[in-house]
Design a protein around this motif. Sequence first.
Motif: not given
Length: 372
Positions: A96-97, A43-48, A51-55, A88-92
């Motif tokens: 997502a860029g 769930l935390m991976a999805e959340y972050y 928001r991956a379009s942040a610089g 898993k979160i950093t990979k997600a």
Amino acid sequence: MSDTTDSLFQPYALGSLELPNRIVMPPMTRSRASQPGDIPNALMAEYYAQRASAGLIISEGTWISPLGKGYAWTPGIHTPAQVAGWRKITKAVHDAGGRIFAQLWHVGRLSHTSLLDGQAPVSSSAMQAEGVNVFVAEKDGTPGFVQASKPRALKIEEIHALVDEYRQAARSAMAAGFDGVELHAANGYLVNQFIDSNANDRTDAYGGSLENRLRFLGEVAQALVEGTGDKSRVGIRLAPLTTLNGCADADPETTYTAAAALLASIGVAYIHIAEADWEDAPHMSLEFKQRLRSVFPGTLIYAGRYTAERARTALKEGWADLVAFGRPFVANPDLPARLRNGAPLNPHDRNTLFGGDAKGFTDYPALTADAA
């Protein structure tokens, strides 16, 4: 693609990282780690990733050791299971860029014995943060707030061991796939408890003079450089005027200008300044910001109720390189697109900020394709 006409959307080089814009998602505690073990989860991976379009994303505070925990359901980076969860979160985020740093956290005296297996919290000094509450969970799982427990003062050998724990946490963060680490040295937590004069009554090498009160900050910052293996992968969060959680300094401008100069000598990539943002908060003057710029040649990030226009002014005037938007990122996973287009922002639900499930966490809507 960058927008050369809008300073918020100009690219920026943070060491070897190329940021596509100047918008930072700052650390925000959300208390969703899986139990038992305080393990980062899907769930935390999805959340972050949303928001991956942040610089740059800076993770919520992640505690570096068992005595570093101060709030229920917050993630750690101390056990193999926690490191695997963060991986898993950093990979997600990367898929997502995006780019993400881990905020390394030790709360010091801002904890409770119920969170520490009955042990007392530790701090620079045996001074209780009077009137400061921390977030705990009852035995039946009910959340609530209780007065922080009275701490005991760290012994010299324990301080040295803590520096090693920070170094290991940096290594763990890199093993978990983070792009770098940020030291939480703000908001009244452990490092801040050494820096600020009213929270430190030590009479040894870690207290008294300004040089001594900054010693722990410098040693930890150097340990993080060693742990990551790269100065450009290390940032430090400071809060010169916030007086949060019972910490305040008798002469904050002198203290924090000296802190910035010390961090410049170590060569860390950035300083992340948390401005006081509550009603009637102390004002951080332009002159103070310019003093910090004059002693610190690296990247400066500012956070504190910034609007798009205030952020553009900060970038134009040159005392900020990047600007962090905290609360807006809670309810607006596509915040950069909204800022670019002047689109309205979703309001956040205060009742779902700490603890819970997907509600108020990953279910905030993005702009429609037409609006974007």
